[in-house]
Scaffold this motif. Structure first.
Motif, PDB file in Angstrom:
ATOM      1  N   GLU A 208       0.500  -0.943   0.555  1.00 24.54           N
ATOM      2  CA  GLU A 208       0.112   0.002  -0.154  1.00 24.54           C
ATOM      3  C   GLU A 208       0.702   1.822   0.044  1.00 24.54           C
ATOM      4  N   VAL A 209       0.038   2.206  -1.275  1.00 21.65           N
ATOM      5  CA  VAL A 209       1.462   3.656  -0.878  1.00 21.65           C
ATOM      6  C   VAL A 209       0.575   4.899  -1.046  1.00 21.65           C
ATOM      7  N   THR A 210       0.690   5.324  -0.942  1.00 20.03           N
ATOM      8  CA  THR A 210       0.417   6.799  -0.590  1.00 20.03           C
ATOM      9  C   THR A 210       0.795   8.077  -1.793  1.00 20.03           C
ATOM     10  N   VAL A 211      -0.067   8.018  -2.863  1.00 21.98           N
ATOM     11  CA  VAL A 211       0.630   9.622  -3.823  1.00 21.98           C
ATOM     12  C   VAL A 211       0.360  11.485  -2.825  1.00 21.98           C
ATOM     13  N   SER A 212       1.445  11.334  -2.823  1.00 21.02           N
ATOM     14  CA  SER A 212       1.520  12.826  -1.870  1.00 21.02           C
ATOM     15  C   SER A 212       2.133  13.828  -2.793  1.00 21.02           C
ATOM     16  N   PRO A 213       1.003  15.490  -2.733  1.00 22.34           N
ATOM     17  CA  PRO A 213       0.774  15.465  -1.530  1.00 22.34           C
ATOM     18  C   PRO A 213      -1.197  15.534  -1.399  1.00 22.34           C
ATOM     19  N   THR A 214      -1.187  14.844  -2.521  1.00 18.98           N
ATOM     20  CA  THR A 214      -2.993  14.485  -2.135  1.00 18.98           C
ATOM     21  C   THR A 214      -3.765  13.969  -1.101  1.00 18.98           C
ATOM     22  N   GLY A 215      -2.902  13.120  -1.661  1.00 17.16           N
ATOM     23  CA  GLY A 215      -3.175  11.794   0.086  1.00 17.16           C
ATOM     24  C   GLY A 215      -3.938  10.404  -0.589  1.00 17.16           C
ATOM     25  N   LEU A 216      -4.262  10.387  -2.153  1.00 19.67           N
ATOM     26  CA  LEU A 216      -4.508   9.421  -2.476  1.00 19.67           C
ATOM     27  C   LEU A 216      -3.823   8.439  -2.529  1.00 19.67           C
ATOM     28  N   SER A 217      -4.493   7.323  -1.956  1.00 19.82           N
ATOM     29  CA  SER A 217      -4.233   5.638  -1.644  1.00 19.82           C
ATOM     30  C   SER A 217      -3.994   4.771  -3.162  1.00 19.82           C
ATOM     31  N   ALA A 218      -3.329   3.777  -2.640  1.00 17.12           N
ATOM     32  CA  ALA A 218      -2.809   2.967  -4.120  1.00 17.12           C
ATOM     33  C   ALA A 218      -2.674   2.060  -3.192  1.00 17.12           C
ATOM     34  N   ARG A 219      -2.341   1.054  -4.531  1.00 24.42           N
ATOM     35  CA  ARG A 219      -1.657  -0.427  -4.300  1.00 24.42           C
ATOM     36  C   ARG A 219      -0.710  -0.784  -5.086  1.00 24.42           C
ATOM     37  N   ILE A 220       0.390  -0.930  -5.354  1.00 21.20           N
ATOM     38  CA  ILE A 220       1.136  -1.567  -6.246  1.00 21.20           C
ATOM     39  C   ILE A 220       0.923  -2.753  -6.909  1.00 21.20           C
ATOM     40  N   ARG A 221       0.637  -3.000  -8.319  1.00 26.32           N
ATOM     41  CA  ARG A 221       0.110  -3.865  -8.958  1.00 26.32           C
ATOM     42  C   ARG A 221       1.208  -4.718  -9.613  1.00 26.32           C
ATOM     43  N   SER A 222       2.417  -3.991  -9.678  1.00 26.40           N
ATOM     44  CA  SER A 222       3.882  -4.357 -10.634  1.00 26.40           C
ATOM     45  C   SER A 222       4.343  -3.829 -10.841  1.00 26.40           C
ATOM     46  N   ILE A 223       5.528  -3.865 -10.840  1.00 18.76           N
ATOM     47  CA  ILE A 223       6.959  -3.214 -10.992  1.00 18.76           C
ATOM     48  C   ILE A 223       7.888  -3.299 -12.149  1.00 18.76           C
ATOM     49  N   HIS A 224       8.481  -2.677 -12.453  1.00 15.69           N
ATOM     50  CA  HIS A 224       9.444  -2.640 -13.329  1.00 15.69           C
ATOM     51  C   HIS A 224      11.264  -1.429 -13.196  1.00 15.69           C
ATOM     52  N   ALA A 225      11.548  -2.013 -13.003  1.00 11.98           N
ATOM     53  CA  ALA A 225      12.639  -1.292 -12.770  1.00 11.98           C
ATOM     54  C   ALA A 225      14.379  -1.186 -12.879  1.00 11.98           C
ATOM     55  N   GLN A 226      14.627   0.064 -14.015  1.00 15.81           N
ATOM     56  CA  GLN A 226      15.567  -0.255 -14.638  1.00 15.81           C
ATOM     57  C   GLN A 226      15.322  -1.247 -15.997  1.00 15.81           C
ATOM     58  N   ASN A 227      13.497  -0.848 -16.312  1.00 20.40           N
ATOM     59  CA  ASN A 227      12.874  -1.441 -17.691  1.00 20.40           C
ATOM     60  C   ASN A 227      13.070  -2.696 -17.705  1.00 20.40           C
ATOM     61  N   ARG A 228      12.794  -3.449 -16.447  1.00 21.12           N
ATOM     62  CA  ARG A 228      12.710  -4.923 -16.204  1.00 21.12           C
ATOM     63  C   ARG A 228      11.803  -5.345 -15.202  1.00 21.12           C
ATOM     64  N   PRO A 229      11.398  -6.519 -15.968  1.00 20.47           N
ATOM     65  CA  PRO A 229       9.610  -6.660 -14.837  1.00 20.47           C
ATOM     66  C   PRO A 229      10.763  -6.960 -13.345  1.00 20.47           C
ATOM     67  N   ALA A 230      10.610  -6.550 -11.895  1.00 20.28           N
ATOM     68  CA  ALA A 230      10.781  -6.686 -10.811  1.00 20.28           C
ATOM     69  C   ALA A 230       9.495  -7.305  -9.597  1.00 20.28           C
ATOM     70  N   GLN A 231       9.822  -7.914  -8.995  1.00 22.60           N
ATOM     71  CA  GLN A 231       8.877  -7.709  -7.411  1.00 22.60           C
ATOM     72  C   GLN A 231       9.590  -6.520  -6.440  1.00 22.60           C
ATOM     73  N   GLN A 232      10.152  -5.817  -6.299  1.00 22.34           N
ATOM     74  CA  GLN A 232      11.096  -5.353  -5.446  1.00 22.34           C
ATOM     75  C   GLN A 232      11.271  -3.729  -6.455  1.00 22.34           C
ATOM     76  N   ALA A 233      11.084  -2.734  -6.137  1.00 23.67           N
ATOM     77  CA  ALA A 233      11.597  -1.476  -6.605  1.00 23.67           C
ATOM     78  C   ALA A 233      12.778  -0.642  -5.118  1.00 23.67           C
ATOM     79  N   LEU A 234      13.513  -0.547  -5.987  1.00 23.60           N
ATOM     80  CA  LEU A 234      14.758  -0.660  -4.715  1.00 23.60           C
ATOM     81  C   LEU A 234      15.263   1.024  -4.988  1.00 23.60           C
ATOM     82  N   ALA A 235      16.031   1.199  -3.779  1.00 31.18           N
ATOM     83  CA  ALA A 235      16.074   3.296  -3.732  1.00 31.18           C
ATOM     84  C   ALA A 235      17.167   3.010  -5.224  1.00 31.18           C
ATOM     85  N   GLY A 236      17.680   4.219  -5.656  1.00 27.08           N
ATOM     86  CA  GLY A 236      18.995   4.166  -6.926  1.00 27.08           C
ATOM     87  C   GLY A 236      18.268   4.057  -8.180  1.00 27.08           C
ATOM     88  N   GLN A 237      16.827   2.767  -7.967  1.00 30.52           N
ATOM     89  CA  GLN A 237      16.096   2.353  -9.793  1.00 30.52           C
ATOM     90  C   GLN A 237      15.608   4.188  -9.921  1.00 30.52           C
TER      91      GLN A 237
END
Length: 625
Positions: A208-237
């Motif tokens: 679960e994440v929040t879009v700030s500053p509007t405060g909208l709530s959301a859920r992460i359905r999928s992730i692409h990190a460095q243009n590849r499918p991933a299970q996790q988003a990491l700092a620096g990507q």
């Protein structure tokens, strides 16, 4: 590693990215038609080191500096592009100044279009660039001649980037996530997608994440990190997040928003910061100077309030930034200020306090707090701040995007606050001193008012935390809490000589034959020729001292008489129920007064009542002894 390009328009930034990665970062039809970059472009490639390197290609036109700034925040490595035929140009200088203000000290200068210049020209431009770099954090950056057209120098540049990738330290990915949004769009079958750089922390699919500053709530359905499918988003990507939520759609999320862990959502429109003014600025910056603030991908109008003297060109100092609207930010984030006409960069700096006060913002105590907040290590910053004032630990962690601040064994907790043991001990010592002073000056009062004591303490605690502090002090036996008052354990009310003299005149009027029906306050005042309020005040003091009891409104009985009346009630009723008439007859003081006395006994638990009858409570007969 994320590489950000920089440089003047038409110096070959996009062509260089394509030569390195094989990807044309110009994705818009207008860009391809006009041959210039208009919006941010992105490319990803394994340059040969086994890792995916991301490139953010920025426009070089002077009117698109705001777009360049949206891409420059969060990059790890600068690729400053200077054309060998043109040499150093205005946006070369401005882009380099921005990179320096953003604290970017790692980079390479690509001397492009080297096929159009002879060795003498390349040497001349190289010298220009070296002079330009000298006062910046990129002073030691290598300068590599390349040609995107012929391929000359590209392999060497690619090898240098691979080496830099290997030397890039991983960002702290253990804390809550922050992703600065630079694009929001929809994909068929997927829905809303946002892209941006993960500034800190990490997130997984279904988080679960929040879009700030509007405060909208959301859920992460999928992730692409460095243009590849991933299970996790990491700092620096560079990441693309497919978001789902009741109010989530591409028009609801904009460039400048931040997708973050819900605990970090706390927008602000008033920030204290340290600002460095560029040498090119024509005059010092004074109070309420208007500007455009850029931080990561956000742009917002701002007013600058220097917290000391006006800040001269080439100088730095503390400022308060009053924004046109709230933004999502973190302590330590870098920012850039440009003039309101978007024609020049004014300066830049670092956010120090996201909860800046509108009043009392210039005092020496405030400046000391900002200096402490400038410490980049969270643990040292926390202790530097705690040495000055109690620190709200949850707010400290939230505003720095942290889960925790490490071991806190050397600090003391007070509710959500942390403070140094010496400061906690000083609060106790000051409390005891203030109460002792108050008792010495007000011996006739039961104690000091809670709010009066709170205001007298330094540091001044918030009201709710002050109550926590008082409970701790009471539990430790340092103070006694009595309703709205606080006193030292050994404090007893004493009468002043004048009050004692007045009591000696009143006391005989409450004893003797009239003791069961003494005069009321107004009658005593009349007999003594004194103000009724003064009589009432002294009698209330004697009640606190246990000399009298207020049986009814303005009707005081001597404590000895109260004890005698309790004995009479016990004698009248014994263990049985009795009525008011039997009690009245023993004292001959009238039915109304007798009922008032028995009501008083009821309130204090001396008697138990059933209708008009009463009986002695065997557990409370010694209440007035």
């Amino acid at each position: 590693m994320i590489v950000g390009t920089a440089g003047h328009i038409d110096h070959g930034k996009t062509a260089l990215v394509k030569a390195l990665t094989g990807v044309d970062a110009d994705r818009l039809a207008e860009e391809k038609a006009r041959g210039i970059t208009i919006d941010l472009g992105f490319a990803y490639a394994d340059l040969g080191g086994g890792a995916i390197t991301g490139f953010v290609d920025v426009p070089g036109h002077e009117r698109l500096i705001h777009t360049m700034l949206a891409g420059a925040g969060g990059v790890d490595f600068a690729l400053l592009v200077v054309a060998a035929d043109d040499g150093v140009m205005p946006q070369t200088r401005e882009h380099l100044a921005i990179l320096d203000l953003l604290g970017l000290g790692r980079g390479i200068v690509a001397l492009t279009k080297s096929d159009l210049a002879d060795p003498a020209r390349i040497a001349e431009v190289t010298a220009q660039i070296r002079d330009l770099l000298a006062p910046t954090a990129l002073r030691d950056a290598p300068i590599l001649p390349v040609s995107s057209l012929t391929g000359a120098g590209i392999d060497g540049l690619r090898a240098a980037l691979v080496a830099a990738e290997a030397e890039t330290a991983l960002r702290h990915a253990e804390g809550p996530m922050r992703l600065a949004v630079d694009r929001s769009f929809s994909l068929p079958g997927a829905g809303t997608v946002v892209t941006g750089t993960v500034l800190s922390g990490s997130a997984r699919i279904d988080d679960e994440v929040t879009v700030s500053p509007t405060g909208l709530s959301a859920r992460i359905r999928s992730i692409h990190a460095q243009n590849r499918p991933a299970q996790q988003a990491l700092a620096g990507q560079r990441c693309a997040l497919n978001l789902a939520g009741e109010a989530i759609h591409k028009e609801a999320i904009h460039r400048g928003d931040v997708v973050l862990a819900p605990a970090l959502h706390a927008p602000t429109d008033r920030i204290d910061a340290r600002l460095t003014v560029l040498p090119s600025e024509p005059k010092p910056l004074g109070t309420w100077f208007p500007a455009r603030l850029h931080s990561h991908s956000v742009e917002v109008g701002a007013r600058i309030v220097p917290l000391a003297d006006p800040i001269a060109p080439s100088e730095a100092g503390p400022v308060q930034l009053v924004l046109d609207r709230p933004i999502a930010a973190a302590v330590g984030d870098r920012f850039i200020l440009r003039d309101t006409s978007a024609s020049r960069t004014i300066g830049g700096g670092t956010f120090l306090d996201l909860r800046a006060p509108a009043r009392k913002r210039r005092g020496p105590e405030r400046i000391a707090l900002l200096n402490a907040s400038a410490e980049t290590d969270p643990g040292r910053a926390l202790r530097a701040l705690a040495a000055l004032a109690p620190v709200d630990l949850p707010a400290f962690l939230r505003d720095r995007g942290l889960h925790d601040a490490g071991p806190l064994d050397d600090l003391v907790r007070l509710g959500p606050l942390v403070l140094l043991p010496a400061m906690r001990a000083a609060l106790t010592a000051t409390t005891l001193d203030r109460l002792a002073e108050f008792h010495a000056e007000n011996a006739d009062l039961p104690g000091m008012g809670r709010e009066r004591l709170r205001i007298a303490l330094t540091p001044r605690l918030p009201k709710d935390l002050f109550q926590t502090f008082l409970r701790e002090e009471s539990d430790a036996g340092h103070v006694v809490l009595e309703g709205a008052f606080i006193r030292l354990p050994g404090h007893e009310i004493t009468l002043t000589p004048a009050d004692e003299a007045l009591w000696e005149r009143i006391q005989p009027m409450l004893l003797g034959a009239v003791r069961f029906r003494p005069p009321r306050v107004r009658d005593i005042a009349t007999d003594l020729g004194l103000d009724e309020r003064e009589i009432r005040r002294v009698l209330k003091l004697t009640q606190r001292l246990g000399r009298t009891d207020q049986i009814a409104q303005d009707h005081f009985f001597a404590r000895a008489t109260t004890r005698e009346m309790v004995a009479i009630a016990r004698d009248v009723g014994g263990a049985d129920w009795f009525g008011a008439p039997a009690f009245r007859d023993r004292m001959d003081n009238g039915r109304k007064v007798a009922i008032q006395i028995l009501d008083f006994f009821d309130r204090h638990g001396v008697t138990l009542r059933r209708g008009d009858l009463r009986r002695i409570n065997p557990h409370r007969v010694d209440l007035f002894d």
